[in-house]
Every structure is written in C-alpha cells, then in structure tokens.
Design a protein around this motif. Structure first.
Motif, short mmCIF file in Angstrom:
data_model
loop_
_atom_site.label_atom_id
_atom_site.label_comp_id
_atom_site.label_asym_id
_atom_site.label_seq_id
_atom_site.Cartn_x
_atom_site.Cartn_y
_atom_site.Cartn_z
N SER A 93 0.82 -1.15 0.17
CA SER A 93 0.25 0.42 0.09
C SER A 93 1.54 0.84 0.24
O SER A 93 2.19 1.13 -0.02
CB SER A 93 -0.80 0.15 1.20
OG SER A 93 -0.22 0.26 2.37
N ALA A 94 -0.25 2.05 -0.48
CA ALA A 94 0.98 3.18 0.32
C ALA A 94 1.27 3.81 1.17
O ALA A 94 2.93 4.05 1.35
CB ALA A 94 -0.21 4.54 -0.18
N GLU A 99 5.94 4.11 4.97
CA GLU A 99 6.68 3.67 6.68
C GLU A 99 8.26 2.97 5.76
O GLU A 99 9.52 2.85 6.39
CB GLU A 99 5.87 2.40 6.64
CG GLU A 99 4.90 3.14 7.20
CD GLU A 99 3.55 1.39 7.59
OE1 GLU A 99 3.00 2.11 8.66
OE2 GLU A 99 3.97 0.60 7.50
N THR A 100 8.07 2.12 4.76
CA THR A 100 9.78 1.59 4.11
C THR A 100 10.60 3.16 3.98
O THR A 100 11.81 2.62 4.20
CB THR A 100 9.44 0.76 2.51
OG1 THR A 100 8.87 0.08 2.37
CG2 THR A 100 10.84 0.90 1.85
N LEU A 104 14.09 3.44 6.05
CA LEU A 104 14.83 3.86 5.28
C LEU A 104 16.30 5.47 5.52
O LEU A 104 17.11 5.23 5.88
CB LEU A 104 15.08 4.14 3.96
CG LEU A 104 16.00 4.17 2.28
CD1 LEU A 104 16.91 2.64 3.12
CD2 LEU A 104 15.50 4.49 1.84
N GLU A 105 15.36 6.55 5.76
CA GLU A 105 15.50 7.23 6.30
C GLU A 105 15.93 7.51 7.42
O GLU A 105 17.96 7.76 7.90
CB GLU A 105 14.95 8.41 6.75
CG GLU A 105 13.89 9.41 5.29
CD GLU A 105 15.28 9.55 4.23
OE1 GLU A 105 15.76 10.46 4.80
OE2 GLU A 105 15.18 9.51 2.88
N LYS A 106 15.99 6.38 8.38
CA LYS A 106 16.74 6.40 10.04
C LYS A 106 17.74 6.08 9.68
O LYS A 106 18.42 5.76 10.54
CB LYS A 106 14.60 5.89 10.65
CG LYS A 106 14.48 6.98 11.09
CD LYS A 106 13.46 6.23 12.33
CE LYS A 106 12.69 6.91 12.96
NZ LYS A 106 11.53 6.10 13.58
N LEU A 150 3.53 10.84 7.08
CA LEU A 150 3.11 9.52 7.47
C LEU A 150 1.80 10.15 7.91
O LEU A 150 1.03 8.84 7.81
CB LEU A 150 3.84 8.45 8.22
CG LEU A 150 3.90 7.26 8.45
CD1 LEU A 150 2.63 6.17 7.63
CD2 LEU A 150 5.07 6.52 9.21
N THR A 151 2.06 10.48 9.01
CA THR A 151 0.71 11.18 9.76
C THR A 151 -0.97 11.02 9.26
O THR A 151 -1.58 10.91 8.98
CB THR A 151 1.41 12.51 10.74
OG1 THR A 151 2.11 11.48 11.66
CG2 THR A 151 -0.84 12.37 11.44
#
Length: 181
Positions: A93-94, A99-100, A104-106, A150-151
């Motif tokens: 899903s989007a 979330e991916t 990845l950023e973290k 995401l929020t």
C-alpha cells in the motif's frame, strides 16, 4: 600500485572506508526511491504525487552520494563504488511504501551518525564539520517530513478518495508532503 594523493592529510583509512560505506548507503536509498517512484507510476497504482515525491527523493540521494564522492576526492581518498543489492519493487500500500521510506531515512541517519563518530575518533575536525554542516541536519529534517507524511496518510486513509486527494496535493506541492508553512 596506486600512489597516495598529494592532497591527503590527517585523513585516516577508517574515515575513507566509512565514507565509501556512506556512499553505498546513499546509493541504496537512491535505488529504493527509484523503485518506489516506478511502483507509483504504474498504471495499476497511478499515484503521480507519490511518484513525483519519490523521484525527487531519489535525486536528492544521488546528489548526496555525489557530494560524498567529491569530498572523498578532495581529501585525497579513494572512491570505491560497490555493488548495490536490488531494492524492493512491490509495496502492499501507499502506507507501506511511506513506512519503508521512514525506516530507510532512519537507517541512513544511523549510518551518518556512525560516520560522524569515526571522524571524532580519528580526530578529523574537517570530516566532523562536513557531517554537521548539512548531512546530519538535512537527514533529521527528512525523517520529520516523512513522519508527517505518514501521519497525514493515516488521517486520509490508505485508499479511496482520501488517498487520491492527498496524492494530488503532493503533486501540486512539487512532490512534497507539506508546504512548509
């Protein structure tokens, strides 16, 4: 036999290796974002705002990798371009894709923090400055923006009209989740 660069001064092998590792991390992020963009550009997914967003992210990651390559050369180090594994190409899903991106950023930020620690342990103030000057701060802002995205996505729902309108807003905002206001 490769000669050592005349420009090399106070630049440890550990720092060089950590930069090579960071270049690979940035390129992996770039490929993941390209895969995300491709996914959202497909006719059976058709979310052009997210496609535009992830293309923009891929471009940023490529730019960041190039900055590190240029820095490594400036310091007299050797750039080694390593193989990058194939990124994920399908998302449930989007929300799953965003979330991916957050994970990845973290991961990229964690790698940057490691590079900063190597610079500190190697007593390399120039590399520490390079990391603080933009890389670390930019990444913290990226994490915040993805978290906000995401929020927002949770508020509008993961499909239907809410997702369509949210995606259109991203497209109108030149691929950004928020307008920065």
């Amino acid at each position: 036999m490769a000669l050592q660069s005349l420009a090399k001064q106070n630049f440890s092998t550990e720092s060089e290796d950590a930069i090579v590792q960071q270049i690979q991390v940035e390129q992996t992020a770039q490929h993941t974002y390209l895969a995300c963009a491709s996914y959202f550009g497909r006719d059976d997914v058709a979310l052009p705002g997210l496609e535009k967003h992830f293309l923009k992210q891929a471009e940023r990651e490529g730019h960041r990798a190039q900055i590190l390559i240029d820095y490594q050369n400036m310091r007299g180090g050797r750039v080694v371009i390593k193989e990058i594994s194939q990124p994920q190409t399908e998302w449930a899903s989007a929300r799953n894709a965003v979330e991916t991106a957050l994970a990845l950023e973290k991961d990229v930020n964690k790698s940057l923090l490691n590079l900063h620690a190597v610079a500190a342990n190697s007593t390399d103030p120039e590399l520490e400055h390079q990391m603080k000057r933009g890389h670390l701060t930019e990444r913290v802002h990226e994490i915040e923006e993805v978290a906000k995205g995401l929020t927002q996505l949770e508020r509008v729902g993961n499909n239907g009209l809410g997702l369509y309108l949210w995606d259109q807003k991203i497209y109108q905002n030149d691929g950004e989740y928020t307008t920065g206001e």
